[in-house]
Design an enzyme around this catalytic site. Structure first.
Site, short mmCIF file in Angstrom:
data_model
loop_
_atom_site.label_atom_id
_atom_site.label_comp_id
_atom_site.label_asym_id
_atom_site.label_seq_id
_atom_site.Cartn_x
_atom_site.Cartn_y
_atom_site.Cartn_z
N GLU A 112 0.82 -1.07 -0.03
CA GLU A 112 0.00 -0.05 -0.11
C GLU A 112 0.95 1.34 -0.04
OE1 GLU A 112 -3.01 0.14 2.99
OE2 GLU A 112 -2.81 2.34 3.38
N GLU A 166 -2.68 11.63 2.99
CA GLU A 166 -3.42 11.01 4.20
C GLU A 166 -3.25 11.85 5.37
OE1 GLU A 166 -2.55 6.98 5.25
OE2 GLU A 166 -4.47 6.71 5.91
#
Ligand SMILES: *[C@@H]1O[C@H](CO)[C@@H](O)[C@H](O)[C@H]1NC(C)=O
Ligand SMILES: *[C@@H]1O[C@H](CO)[C@@H](O)[C@H](O)[C@H]1NC(C)=O
Ligand SMILES: *[C@@H]1O[C@H](CO)[C@@H](O)[C@H](O)[C@H]1NC(C)=O
Ligand SMILES: *[C@@H]1O[C@H](CO)[C@@H](O)[C@H](O)[C@H]1NC(C)=O
Ligand SMILES: *[C@@H]1O[C@H](CO)[C@@H](O)[C@H](O)[C@H]1NC(C)=O
Ligand SMILES: *[C@@H]1O[C@H](CO)[C@@H](O)[C@H](O)[C@H]1NC(C)=O
Ligand SMILES: *[C@@H]1O[C@H](CO)[C@@H](O)[C@H](O)[C@H]1NC(C)=O
Length: 392
Positions: A141, A146
């Protein structure tokens, strides 16, 4: 690490091979959502209290649409009332790209606004495509964007099986929080952005900015530029032109192959755009309390949603490029051409009038592309000075 300026320049020139990237897929204008699937299920990966709507619901509730400026809006439902009793979810959006991106891809995301506020947890990231029987993080990932709650900065990360680390001597602008991408807390190998205005009200108030991600056999590298510092290669990009990274400056986060065999840990990836609420990061009581009052659910999700007026992405364009001319050609040939509407894009926050370019974009789609007309002077110098100021 203290470096003199010439050393710094040499170190970061060594990171990047001079190579041209070919246009792959572009998500923008009226066709922005065509290349994505809607999740259509509750958040069963980070356990936020959201139901990710399907395409029909997103449309009916106006949670994913192209606005009058030609920019994609992706948002949390801020007009429904959610009760406090029982297990409850507020509607939100999670998009997954139909295309699976192989190593050798470059991503450029231009955003004017990103979701923020107490309980809000947005992300734009790459999710490794698992083979049957595999479980996360077997296919890795890669988190480019974020952050949570009232963070004033972006946080980048990789997640992997054991054996992938960020070397201690890495050359980057950001501040490493965790080196092991297989961190036992499941945070991954995280790097905090150190340039100002990379998230939240600061990002929105500054006209947003651009993010770059190089997913390469030599490593994974991530960049952020506030609106006034976006390199000319990006502001002057054309949909059919190639891209090179010569003026991109030092990355904010660098994960060179010296510490992580990218080929081994990161097979094909899907591009994901989502906004969850509370859940396994924003909603952890101690984490939540660091920024926000009351409880994550009770003070935010419950009620009429009027506190989610800032919980939206406004994205003029996501552009992807590939280092492989053959991949570019086959992606282009495999999609049926279609005609676009007349989106009048506006990516500029500086009041300039963007040039509209219509051409055949990624996956053979005819797309309407806002070109960001921000003349850029001295971005690399600014970045280097900032880097020196931070003692890198
Ligand atoms: C989450 O839900 C979707 C839709 O029901 C399902 O396809 C997927 O396998 C689930 N994922 C996990 C990790 O449970
Ligand atoms: C929030 O979602 C989690 C995970 O689905 C669930 O366990 C919890 O009960 C929900 N909380 C509320 C107040 O609905
Ligand atoms: C760490 O790697 C091991 C396998 O090497 C895997 O089972 C585990 O899920 C990984 N943990 C995290 C948090 O990535
Ligand atoms: C960092 O260390 C590794 C091995 O320890 C070495 O191969 C690499 O060249 C070093 N990188 C820099 C930028 O000094
Ligand atoms: C990296 O992984 C790939 C795929 O597993 C393998 O073919 C290659 O030899 C590895 N490279 C290094 C330097 O270990
Ligand atoms: C929504 O709830 C907030 C907080 O409870 C309240 O201040 C506001 O007046 C409500 N808005 C509407 C339109 O009811
Ligand atoms: C919902 O959010 C939008 C921005 O996404 C804002 O324009 C609108 O006023 C908000 N609605 C409510 C009821 O707060």
């Amino acid at each position: 690490m203290i470096m003199t300026r010439p050393t710094l320049l040499l170190a970061f020139c060594a990171l990047r091979a001079a190579a041209a990237y070919y246009p792959l897929i572009e998500y923008s204008g009226t066709t922005f959502f065509d290349g994505f699937d809607f999740y259509g299920a509750i958040d069963n990966t980070t356990w936020g209290n959201v139901t990710y709507v399907d395409a029909a619901d997103a449309n009916a509730e106006s949670l994913a649409y192209v606005n009058g400026a030609g920019n994609a809006i992706i948002k949390v439902d801020n007009s429904s009332t959610v009760l406090e009793a029982g297990i409850q979810y507020r509607k939100s959006v999670r998009l997954t790209s139909k295309y699976k991106f192989e190593i050798g891809t470059l991503f450029i995301i231009d955003a004017l606004h990103m979701p923020y506020g107490c309980s809000v947890w947005p992300s734009i990231w790459l999710n490794g495509v698992l083979e049957p029987g595999q479980v996360w993080p077997a296919a890795g990932e890669i988190d480019l964007i974020e952050a949570i709650n009232l963070f004033d900065h972006n946080q980048m990360a990789l997640h992997s099986y054991a054996g992938c680390v960020q070397p201690a001597n890495v050359t980057q602008m950001g501040h490493t929080l965790i080196h092991d991408c297989n961190d036992t807390t499941a945070s991954g190998c995280t790097v905090a952005e150190t340039k100002p205005n990379s998230f939240g009200a600061g990002f929105a108030g500054n006209g947003g900015g651009a993010f770059g991600l190089q997913f390469d056999v030599a490593g994974v590298f991530m960049w952020f530029w506030p609106r006034p510092s976006i390199p000319a290669s990006i502001t002057q990009a054309t949909p059919t032109g190639t891209m090179d990274l010569t003026d991109w400056g030092m990355p904010s986060a660098a994960y060179p192959a010296a510490g992580c065999n990218i080929t081994e840990f990161f097979p094909a990836q899907e591009l994901v755009v989502d906004i969850t609420l509370c859940g396994l990061w924003a909603g952890i009581p101690d984490v939540y309390a660091g920024d926000c009052p009351g409880t994550c659910f009770g003070n935010n999700i419950a009620g009429n949603g009027s506190n989610y007026a800032n919980a939206y992405f406004e994205i003029p364009a996501i552009r992807t490029y590939t280092i492989d001319a053959g991949v570019a050609a086959s992606a282009s040939a495999s999609a049926a051409p279609q005609t676009t509407g007349s989106a009048s894009g506006s990516a500029a926050a500086d009041g300039a009038n963007p040039t509209q370019v219509t051409t055949t974009g990624g996956a053979g789609r005819t797309v309407s592309t806002p070109v960001i007309p921000v003349p850029l002077v001295g971005a690399v110098a600014t970045i280097l000075l900032l880097g020196l100021g931070l003692g890198l």
